[in-house]
Design a protein around this motif. Structure first.
Motif, mmCIF file in Angstrom:
data_model
loop_
_atom_site.group_PDB
_atom_site.id
_atom_site.type_symbol
_atom_site.label_atom_id
_atom_site.label_comp_id
_atom_site.label_asym_id
_atom_site.label_seq_id
_atom_site.Cartn_x
_atom_site.Cartn_y
_atom_site.Cartn_z
ATOM 1 N N GLU A 48 0.832 -1.208 0.000
ATOM 2 C CA GLU A 48 0.000 0.000 0.000
ATOM 3 C C GLU A 48 0.875 1.270 0.000
ATOM 4 O OE1 GLU A 48 -3.069 0.631 -0.470
ATOM 5 O OE2 GLU A 48 -3.133 2.714 0.222
ATOM 6 N N ARG A 52 1.247 4.258 -3.046
ATOM 7 C CA ARG A 52 1.114 5.700 -2.731
ATOM 8 C C ARG A 52 2.357 6.464 -3.169
ATOM 9 N NH1 ARG A 52 -1.425 6.287 3.294
ATOM 10 N NH2 ARG A 52 -2.681 4.402 3.169
ATOM 11 N N GLN A 55 2.460 7.075 -6.825
ATOM 12 C CA GLN A 55 1.559 8.192 -7.182
ATOM 13 C C GLN A 55 2.278 9.527 -7.052
ATOM 14 O OE1 GLN A 55 -1.490 8.369 -8.265
ATOM 15 N NE2 GLN A 55 -2.860 6.896 -7.322
#
Ligand code: KG4
Ligand code: ZN
Length: 340
Positions: A48, A52, A55
């Motif tokens: 996870e 992120r 991104q």
């Protein structure tokens, strides 16, 4: 720009490195890699957190790659991206970005298999770096992969063997963790191994059939070994760190070399190319040098920046696919499990 020149923008985001590269034909003119430090605190990759970070990184990394290559987006011939295998959340970032950019620029999109890219990294043009000739054997060794592949042409490959559990890089990293070393332990195990006696301790080698690998038993035996010895002497690990690392590395390299020798014997192919982050290991490098001398193999290791996860290797696959007119449609989706 002459008509023959192909400019590929390549994007890699399968694991914990966000990378973008620009290739002019088969030459790399920029290759930017943003390595995510966040995972160090956790002793391994947290999916996870990886997605992120992709991104956040993707726009600046692509921007830097174009800037360093000194070309404008309008000059690009196509966008190549990693479709898989890898972590789904991470792959999605690169896939969506590549699709949108290709759509916006109205240029072709090229999907790339990450494992194929590790192998075709050998074909990135570099002065004084001979390329393997077909057919050859490619062993990809990293934190995520351990495979031996028979490579008949740029696009014809057959997996001869792979790990049934942990990847070899994981075996290094988990050994490092058991010895109290920070993540990733691989480079540190290698560093201490070079100062130690590789025959001081003996670890069992797994009995795995065919050309497959297994590293989970080794990890367990190291765990029990460390527990047993530290019960007798709490300072055992620090007093013997170099010898423990040397003995672990010796065992791991033996496991890899045994399978490579078997693959050479089985196929009659003695051109051997390696790739992936573990190719940096001093033990595997000297074992391959010895195999050249002792068995007459020809061995190939790409420049280190093309061994670890990077977008340049995605770009070289993009270049070959572009030349063959192999493009992807806008309907394409990321594929976490994607066999060559
Ligand atoms: O290819 P890579 O950057 O990323 C993927 O896992 O795909 O490989 C990273 C792996 C890590 O497990 C790291 O510990 C290992 O390669 N590694 C090494 C060495 N340098 C990197 N393992 C052993 N010896 C090294 N010198
Ligand atoms: Zn990789």
């Amino acid at each position: 720009m002459d008509k023959e020149t192909i400019y590929i923008l390549a994007i890699e985001s399968s694991c914990d490195d966000t990378s973008a590269a620009v290739l002019r034909n088969n030459k790399v003119i920029s290759n930017i890699v943003a390595t995510q430090q966040i995972h160090e605190e956790y002793g391994g990759i947290v999916p996870e957190l990886a997605s992120r970070a992709h991104q956040q990184n993707i726009v600046p990394v692509v921007h830097q790659a174009l800037l360093k290559a000194n070309i404008d987006k309008k000059q690009l011939s196509a966008i190549a991206f990693t479709r898989g295998p890898g972590l789904m959340g991470s792959l999605l970032v690169g896939t969506s970005f590549a699709k949108s950019l290709a759509l916006g620029l109205n240029i072709p999109l090229i999907e790339v298999n990450h494992m194929q890219a590790h192998i075709l990294a050998h074909f990135i043009h570099e002065e004084n770096n001979p390329k393997p000739k077909f057919p050859f054997l490619a062993m990809t060794i990293s934190g995520g992969h351990t495979q031996i592949v028979k490579v008949d042409s740029h696009f014809t490959m057959e997996i001869l063997g792979e790990t049934l559990d942990d990847a070899v890089g994981e075996a290094f990293d988990k050994s490092g963790k058991l010895l109290g070393l920070p993540y990733p332990g691989g480079p540190l195990v290698d560093k201490y191994a070079q100062l130690g006696d590789s025959h001081k301790f003996v670890f069992p080698k797994p009995k795995v059939k065919d050309l497959n690998f297994s590293f989970s038993g080794l990890k367990t035996s190291i765990l029990y070994f460390v527990q047993r010895e530290t019960q007798k002497n709490p300072n055992f690990v620090e007093e013997n760190l170099n010898d423990i690392c040397a003995s672990i590395q010796y065992t791991i390299i033996n496991i890899l070399m045994d399978k490579l020798k078997k693959a050479v014997k089985q196929t009659g192919i003695n051109q051997v190319a390696i790739g992936g982050g573990v190719s940096a290991n001093s033990g595997i490098r000297s074992a391959l040098k010895n195999a050249e001398k002792n068995y007459g193999w020809s061995t190939y290791i790409p420049k280190f920046e093309y061994c670890t996860d990077n977008a340049a290797m995605i770009g070289i696959v993009g270049y070959y696919k572009f030349k063959s007119g192999i493009f992807a449609s806008q309907e394409i989706t990321a594929k976490a499990r994607y066999i060559i």
